[in-house]
Design a protein around this motif. Structure first.
Motif: not given
Lengths: 270, 98
Positions: A32-38
């Protein structure tokens, strides 16, 4: 250009199922964190291109001329690859993944944004790049000092390496590519050797000496190479970058970079 | 800066601020992402209208398709998070701290 944005989005979306394969709560939180930042970074890149299109009429990404758009593009790409000051997602995301997925994340995912960075290299703001690079090297060195989890150590080392790569971008983009290639090779070596010894903490690395001595020796060698000691390969890009920096009359920058390399070397040697 | 440019720039910046400073729910982050994509869509359509170039007019539709994919990925991740953590409050996303 629009295809660049689509490529970045596709790569983000393709990695997400790989990350959630484990059905562990940590893996999904990392995803989730990765998706949001990307996704944020990709939207910012598109916005920078659109602003440039409205202000100067150029849609091609290699000819962005408005300084605000260039700055925004560089910031968005830095968020994508994990440069400071936008690096906060990288240690946590790498921690939540298993080693193979972390390997793909650190190496393959850096290729696409670097292709874009290489294309916009001639128009960039020199001060911004140098600031980002120095900050990344510093934070990468300092942040890794207190870590026992191997994946976080690798995260901080990748932040520091990316800082090195960005500093030289304005002067000699080919050195950036060389550094990127060597970094990919060394990081894949590290990840794969950790996977073979199934180690996720520094303490469990100590037991590999009794199981497979060649593997432990290899790990040590590649760690030292990551740190950049001569005569190993890792020294070559650092030396070339320092040489180029001094040629352009920036001795203070070169000294700071060398000292931060010492910082990361310290926590490698543990 | 023309009023049109200013309006979609401010829409994008508002969405970005909402994304960066979300407080309790993860869903508001996804909503802000969608808002940003929408402002980009409007900007892209207006710009391709100004250009009057025919091959370029399909890009807004492609952007819309991709932002829909993006939103569905975000929603799937939200469902997965709700399944394992129990809620989508941000305080529960602290398993990965050092």
């Amino acid at each position: 250009r629009f295809l660049a944005w689509m490529g970045l989005e596709i790569s983000t979306m393709a990695i997400i199922p790989l990350m959630t394969q484990q059905h562990h709560p940590r893996a999904e939180e990392a995803a989730t964190k990765y998706f949001l930042t990307q996704a944020t970074a990709a939207a910012m890149i598109l916005f920078a291109s659109l602003t440039n299109a409205w202000l100067t009429g150029e849609w091609n990404i290699s000819q962005i001329s408005h300084p605000l758009s260039v700055t925004l593009t560089i910031l968005a790409l830095a968020l994508k690859i994990g440069l400071a000051p936008m690096h906060f997602w990288l240690p946590e995301v790498l921690q939540g993944l298993n080693l193979t997925t972390g390997l793909i994340l650190s190496t393959w995912q850096k290729l696409a944004p670097f292709a874009l960075i290489y294309q916009i290299a001639p128009n960039t703001n020199q001060t911004l790049l140098i600031t980002l690079g120095i900050m990344s090297a510093l934070i990468g060195g300092w942040g890794g000092l207190n870590q026992t989890q191997l994946r976080k150590i690798l995260a901080y080392s990748s932040i520091a390496h990316l800082g090195w790569m960005i500093i030289i971008l304005h002067f000699l983009p080919n050195l950036t590519l060389l550094n990127l290639t060597l970094y990919i090779l060394m990081t894949s070596t590290m990840f794969l050797s950790f996977k073979l010894s199934m180690a996720t903490k520094v303490n469990s690395l100590a037991t590999t000496w009794s199981k497979t001595p060649p593997l432990a020796a290899l790990t040590m060698l590649s760690l030292l190479s990551l740190g950049g000691l001569p005569p190993l390969t890792g020294f070559m890009p650092k030396w070339l970058i320092l040489q180029e920096l001094t040629k352009q009359n920036l001795p203070i920058t070169a000294t700071i970079m060398a000292m931060t390399a010492l910082l990361s070397l310290f926590f490698y040697l543990r | 800066m023309t009023p049109t440019h200013f309006s979609f720039t401010s829409a994008f910046i508002l969405g970005l601020m909402g994304l960066a400073f979300h407080r309790t729910h993860l869903l508001s982050t996804l909503l802000c992402l969608e808002g940003m994509m929408l402002s980009l869509f409007i900007a892209l359509s207006l710009w391709s209208l100004q250009l009057n170039v025919i091959p370029f007019s399909t890009t807004p539709m492609i952007l819309l398709a991709f932002s829909a994919c993006e939103a569905s990925t975000g929603l799937a991740l939200l469902v997965a998070t709700a399944r394992t953590h129990g809620t989508d409050h941000l305080q529960s996303l602290n398993l990965l701290q050092c």
